[in-house]
Design a protein around this motif. Structure first.
Motif, PDB file in Angstrom:
ATOM      1  N   ARG A 268      39.167  24.702  46.889  1.00  0.00           N
ATOM      2  CA  ARG A 268      39.517  23.304  47.151  1.00  0.00           C
ATOM      3  C   ARG A 268      40.990  23.160  47.556  1.00  0.00           C
ATOM      4  O   ARG A 268      41.312  22.439  48.512  1.00  0.00           O
ATOM      5  N   ALA A 269      41.875  23.820  46.827  1.00  0.00           N
ATOM      6  CA  ALA A 269      43.305  23.683  47.123  1.00  0.00           C
ATOM      7  C   ALA A 269      43.657  24.286  48.475  1.00  0.00           C
ATOM      8  O   ALA A 269      44.444  23.707  49.240  1.00  0.00           O
ATOM      9  N   LEU A 270      43.080  25.438  48.785  1.00  0.00           N
ATOM     10  CA  LEU A 270      43.367  26.072  50.074  1.00  0.00           C
ATOM     11  C   LEU A 270      42.775  25.262  51.218  1.00  0.00           C
ATOM     12  O   LEU A 270      43.388  25.135  52.290  1.00  0.00           O
ATOM     13  N   ALA A 271      41.603  24.666  50.996  1.00  0.00           N
ATOM     14  CA  ALA A 271      41.006  23.828  52.032  1.00  0.00           C
ATOM     15  C   ALA A 271      41.872  22.606  52.305  1.00  0.00           C
ATOM     16  O   ALA A 271      42.076  22.209  53.459  1.00  0.00           O
ATOM     17  N   GLN A 272      42.401  21.990  51.237  1.00  0.00           N
ATOM     18  CA  GLN A 272      43.308  20.853  51.411  1.00  0.00           C
ATOM     19  C   GLN A 272      44.518  21.237  52.240  1.00  0.00           C
ATOM     20  O   GLN A 272      44.988  20.464  53.078  1.00  0.00           O
ATOM     21  N   SER A 273      45.039  22.416  51.981  1.00  0.00           N
ATOM     22  CA  SER A 273      46.278  22.845  52.633  1.00  0.00           C
ATOM     23  C   SER A 273      46.053  23.375  54.043  1.00  0.00           C
ATOM     24  O   SER A 273      47.011  23.524  54.816  1.00  0.00           O
ATOM     25  N   GLY A 274      44.798  23.672  54.364  1.00  0.00           N
ATOM     26  CA  GLY A 274      44.516  24.269  55.663  1.00  0.00           C
ATOM     27  C   GLY A 274      44.990  25.701  55.764  1.00  0.00           C
ATOM     28  O   GLY A 274      45.221  26.223  56.865  1.00  0.00           O
ATOM     29  N   ARG A 275      45.140  26.360  54.609  1.00  0.00           N
ATOM     30  CA  ARG A 275      45.631  27.736  54.563  1.00  0.00           C
ATOM     31  C   ARG A 275      44.576  28.660  53.967  1.00  0.00           C
ATOM     32  O   ARG A 275      43.596  28.215  53.372  1.00  0.00           O
ATOM     33  N   SER A 276      44.815  29.947  54.116  1.00  0.00           N
ATOM     34  CA  SER A 276      43.973  30.958  53.473  1.00  0.00           C
ATOM     35  C   SER A 276      44.828  31.731  52.488  1.00  0.00           C
ATOM     36  O   SER A 276      46.064  31.641  52.514  1.00  0.00           O
ATOM     37  N   ILE A 277      44.189  32.487  51.630  1.00  0.00           N
ATOM     38  CA  ILE A 277      44.940  33.257  50.635  1.00  0.00           C
ATOM     39  C   ILE A 277      45.850  34.267  51.320  1.00  0.00           C
ATOM     40  O   ILE A 277      46.930  34.607  50.805  1.00  0.00           O
ATOM     41  N   GLU A 278      45.464  34.738  52.489  1.00  0.00           N
ATOM     42  CA  GLU A 278      46.289  35.705  53.225  1.00  0.00           C
ATOM     43  C   GLU A 278      47.591  35.081  53.722  1.00  0.00           C
ATOM     44  O   GLU A 278      48.540  35.800  54.055  1.00  0.00           O
ATOM     45  N   ASP A 279      47.647  33.749  53.781  1.00  0.00           N
ATOM     46  CA  ASP A 279      48.865  33.065  54.227  1.00  0.00           C
ATOM     47  C   ASP A 279      49.924  32.978  53.132  1.00  0.00           C
ATOM     48  O   ASP A 279      51.080  32.637  53.419  1.00  0.00           O
ATOM     49  N   GLY A 301      40.574  35.699  45.962  1.00  0.00           N
ATOM     50  CA  GLY A 301      40.143  36.254  47.238  1.00  0.00           C
ATOM     51  C   GLY A 301      41.121  37.203  47.875  1.00  0.00           C
ATOM     52  O   GLY A 301      40.960  37.578  49.044  1.00  0.00           O
ATOM     53  N   LEU A 302      42.151  37.629  47.121  1.00  0.00           N
ATOM     54  CA  LEU A 302      43.105  38.573  47.695  1.00  0.00           C
ATOM     55  C   LEU A 302      42.445  39.919  47.955  1.00  0.00           C
ATOM     56  O   LEU A 302      42.768  40.600  48.936  1.00  0.00           O
ATOM     57  N   VAL A 303      41.534  40.317  47.069  1.00  0.00           N
ATOM     58  CA  VAL A 303      40.747  41.535  47.243  1.00  0.00           C
ATOM     59  C   VAL A 303      39.315  41.266  46.798  1.00  0.00           C
ATOM     60  O   VAL A 303      39.028  40.259  46.151  1.00  0.00           O
ATOM     61  N   GLU A 304      38.425  42.172  47.114  1.00  0.00           N
ATOM     62  CA  GLU A 304      37.032  42.065  46.696  1.00  0.00           C
ATOM     63  C   GLU A 304      36.906  42.292  45.188  1.00  0.00           C
ATOM     64  O   GLU A 304      37.754  42.961  44.579  1.00  0.00           O
ATOM     65  N   PRO A 305      35.853  41.753  44.547  1.00  0.00           N
ATOM     66  CA  PRO A 305      35.622  42.011  43.127  1.00  0.00           C
ATOM     67  C   PRO A 305      35.625  43.504  42.823  1.00  0.00           C
ATOM     68  O   PRO A 305      35.021  44.302  43.542  1.00  0.00           O
ATOM     69  N   GLY A 306      36.352  43.861  41.753  1.00  0.00           N
ATOM     70  CA  GLY A 306      36.438  45.259  41.367  1.00  0.00           C
ATOM     71  C   GLY A 306      37.626  45.990  41.938  1.00  0.00           C
ATOM     72  O   GLY A 306      37.930  47.110  41.509  1.00  0.00           O
ATOM     73  N   GLN A 307      38.337  45.376  42.895  1.00  0.00           N
ATOM     74  CA  GLN A 307      39.459  46.041  43.542  1.00  0.00           C
ATOM     75  C   GLN A 307      40.813  45.596  42.989  1.00  0.00           C
ATOM     76  O   GLN A 307      41.851  46.120  43.390  1.00  0.00           O
ATOM     77  N   GLY A 308      40.821  44.632  42.080  1.00  0.00           N
ATOM     78  CA  GLY A 308      42.090  44.096  41.595  1.00  0.00           C
ATOM     79  C   GLY A 308      42.918  45.093  40.811  1.00  0.00           C
ATOM     80  O   GLY A 308      44.148  44.992  40.788  1.00  0.00           O
ATOM     81  N   GLY A 309      42.269  46.063  40.165  1.00  0.00           N
ATOM     82  CA  GLY A 309      42.997  47.013  39.346  1.00  0.00           C
ATOM     83  C   GLY A 309      43.986  47.870  40.112  1.00  0.00           C
ATOM     84  O   GLY A 309      44.995  48.310  39.555  1.00  0.00           O
ATOM     85  N   ARG A 310      43.734  48.091  41.383  1.00  0.00           N
ATOM     86  CA  ARG A 310      44.602  48.976  42.155  1.00  0.00           C
ATOM     87  C   ARG A 310      45.867  48.290  42.669  1.00  0.00           C
ATOM     88  O   ARG A 310      46.804  48.966  43.111  1.00  0.00           O
ATOM     89  N   LEU A 311      45.920  46.948  42.635  1.00  0.00           N
ATOM     90  CA  LEU A 311      47.003  46.229  43.307  1.00  0.00           C
ATOM     91  C   LEU A 311      48.368  46.523  42.688  1.00  0.00           C
ATOM     92  O   LEU A 311      49.319  46.864  43.403  1.00  0.00           O
ATOM     93  N   ALA A 312      48.498  46.358  41.379  1.00  0.00           N
ATOM     94  CA  ALA A 312      49.771  46.678  40.738  1.00  0.00           C
ATOM     95  C   ALA A 312      50.025  48.176  40.766  1.00  0.00           C
ATOM     96  O   ALA A 312      51.164  48.628  40.958  1.00  0.00           O
ATOM     97  N   LEU A 319      57.565  43.190  43.827  1.00  0.00           N
ATOM     98  CA  LEU A 319      58.598  42.762  44.762  1.00  0.00           C
ATOM     99  C   LEU A 319      58.779  43.836  45.825  1.00  0.00           C
ATOM    100  O   LEU A 319      58.908  45.027  45.513  1.00  0.00           O
ATOM    101  N   GLY A 320      58.765  43.421  47.076  1.00  0.00           N
ATOM    102  CA  GLY A 320      58.810  44.377  48.176  1.00  0.00           C
ATOM    103  C   GLY A 320      57.443  44.792  48.655  1.00  0.00           C
ATOM    104  O   GLY A 320      57.319  45.410  49.712  1.00  0.00           O
ATOM    105  N   GLY A 321      56.401  44.430  47.886  1.00  0.00           N
ATOM    106  CA  GLY A 321      55.037  44.738  48.282  1.00  0.00           C
ATOM    107  C   GLY A 321      54.491  43.692  49.239  1.00  0.00           C
ATOM    108  O   GLY A 321      55.160  42.718  49.582  1.00  0.00           O
ATOM    109  N   GLU A 322      53.253  43.875  49.618  1.00  0.00           N
ATOM    110  CA  GLU A 322      52.626  42.995  50.607  1.00  0.00           C
ATOM    111  C   GLU A 322      52.502  41.560  50.105  1.00  0.00           C
ATOM    112  O   GLU A 322      52.762  40.604  50.843  1.00  0.00           O
ATOM    113  N   THR A 323      52.101  41.390  48.830  1.00  0.00           N
ATOM    114  CA  THR A 323      51.963  40.048  48.242  1.00  0.00           C
ATOM    115  C   THR A 323      52.518  40.069  46.823  1.00  0.00           C
ATOM    116  O   THR A 323      51.797  40.359  45.865  1.00  0.00           O
TER     117      THR A 323
END
Length: 388
Positions: A268-279, A301-312, A319-323
């Motif tokens: 809902r919030a992203l739809a209001q803003s006209g943005r995507s999580i990638e923005d 929605g930054l990654v698919e379910p099950g993929q969040g563990g690898r991000l950190a 800081l300095g990373g992609e997001t």
């Protein structure tokens, strides 16, 4: 609907504030936010205050009136509303304030959050925090928030192979970020081995996987974008604000490894803003327990379910990373006074977008998101912000 902008923001220091009362904390953050906005108390037309449980922590209810009185708002009859939604109390207060401006009801609104947790014992504070879960079907039988999030972590490990090391990387990253935040409760860096070797709270979560008991306050001043352009060269606009609910009890959820309210509020919030999580150039999300950040980033929605563990683990969210995620230190290192947490998250995004997050600045940040969670996900707010 009118466009809503933030023109002032501030937090107190978070931690064990033995020398300050709740009214001191609320007044300090609110007055500093007004100074930041170049406005006076006479400009404020309404106050929304996030507070989870002052009745339990300091034996004081009627918190809206308390803060309005000491802020000098009561003499003018300014409406002051206390908002409660567990750990999402601050985020929900902001959503209410956003609605008041967007609808045209008010032109200048202050929204704050405050909690004073250390006036009771650690055991009493933890018990009070557990009341954000289902008292009849969970807490009565011995469940705590830590044990409920531990169930979520165990299921995530079972379904996706998430490891204790990946959980620990979240704590290590957020303490590294918090070390550069002068208002953070913990400014010490952690090593992976420290997190993995810490005393157990509820398997697989150890002490260093859990956010602390904290005192603290945070505040924002909102107005219309038109008025904001008169007060600031580059106003920060809240382009999306949404709230969603789910079942209170974890056992009634469609999944132990996903929070449906986060997905709904984010959509809902992203739809209001006209943005995507990638923005989004940065995000502040719930890491009251390390598994919380992992699940949040999947549900957003930054990654698919099950993929969040690898991000950190891979540095994507550092800081300095992609997001970059939780540049403030998050609930884990900045601290987690539940009434203030959702506001403090937005203060961090605001400071980042203005380029004033010294020592932890995300270069070129123009947009950001804050996700605030109550209980195990029964209430979630999501706010999207960008520079006008």
């Amino acid at each position: 609907m009118r466009e809503v902008a933030i023109v002032g923001a501030a937090t107190t220091r978070f931690g064990e504030l033995w020398d300050k009362s709740l009214r001191d904390i609320g007044l300090e953050s609110g007055m500093r936010a007004l100074v930041d906005a170049n406005l006076e108390t006479e400009d404020v037309q309404a106050l929304f205050l996030g507070n989870m449980s002052a009745g339990r922590f300091i034996q004081q209810e009627h918190i809206g009136a308390l803060i309005a009185d000491h802020a000098g708002l009561a003499d003018r009859g300014v409406p002051a509303t206390r908002v409660e939604a567990g750990g999402a109390s601050g985020g929900l207060a902001l959503h209410q304030a956003f609605t008041a401006i967007a609808s045209g009801l008010h032109d200048v609104v202050m929204v704050g959050g405050a909690e004073k947790m250390t006036d009771v014992s650690d055991a009493d504070a933890e018990e009070t925090m557990s009341f954000a879960a289902d008292q009849e079907w969970e807490v009565f039988f011995g469940a705590s928030l830590a044990s409920l999030y531990a169930l979520m972590a165990r299921r995530h490990m079972h379904e996706f192979g998430t490891t204790p090391e990946q959980l620990a990387h979240v704590a290590v990253k957020n303490h590294a970020h918090g070390s550069a935040n002068p208002n953070a409760q913990f400014r010490n860096r952690l090593e992976l081995e420290q997190v993995l070797g810490a005393g157990r709270v509820a398997e697989p979560l150890g002490m260093l996987d859990c956010s602390p008991i904290s005192d603290g306050g945070a505040a924002l001043v909102l107005t219309t974008l038109e008025r904001a352009r008169e007060l600031a060269d580059a106003p920060v606009v809240i382009t999306g604000s949404a709230q969603a609910s789910d079942t209170l009890a974890l056992h009634d959820r469609w999944s132990f490894t996903s929070q449906r309210a986060t997905r709904t509020a984010a959509d809902r919030a992203l739809a209001q803003s006209g943005r995507s999580i990638e923005d989004m150039d940065l995000m502040e999300v719930n890491d009251g327990f390390t598994i919380g950040e992992i699940i949040a980033l999947e549900d957003l929605g930054l990654v698919e379910p099950g993929q969040g563990g690898r991000l950190a683990e891979e540095g994507v969210t550092a800081l300095g990373g992609e997001t970059p995620v939780n540049t403030s230190g998050g609930l884990k290192a900045r601290g987690n006074p539940p009434g203030a947490t959702g506001i403090a998250q937005v203060v961090e995004v605001y400071d980042q977008l203005l380029g004033r997050a010294e020592g932890r600045q995300v270069e070129g940040a123009r947009s950001g998101l804050a996700q605030n969670v109550g209980g195990t996900g029964a209430t979630v707010t999501v706010h999207v912000m960008e520079v006008a």
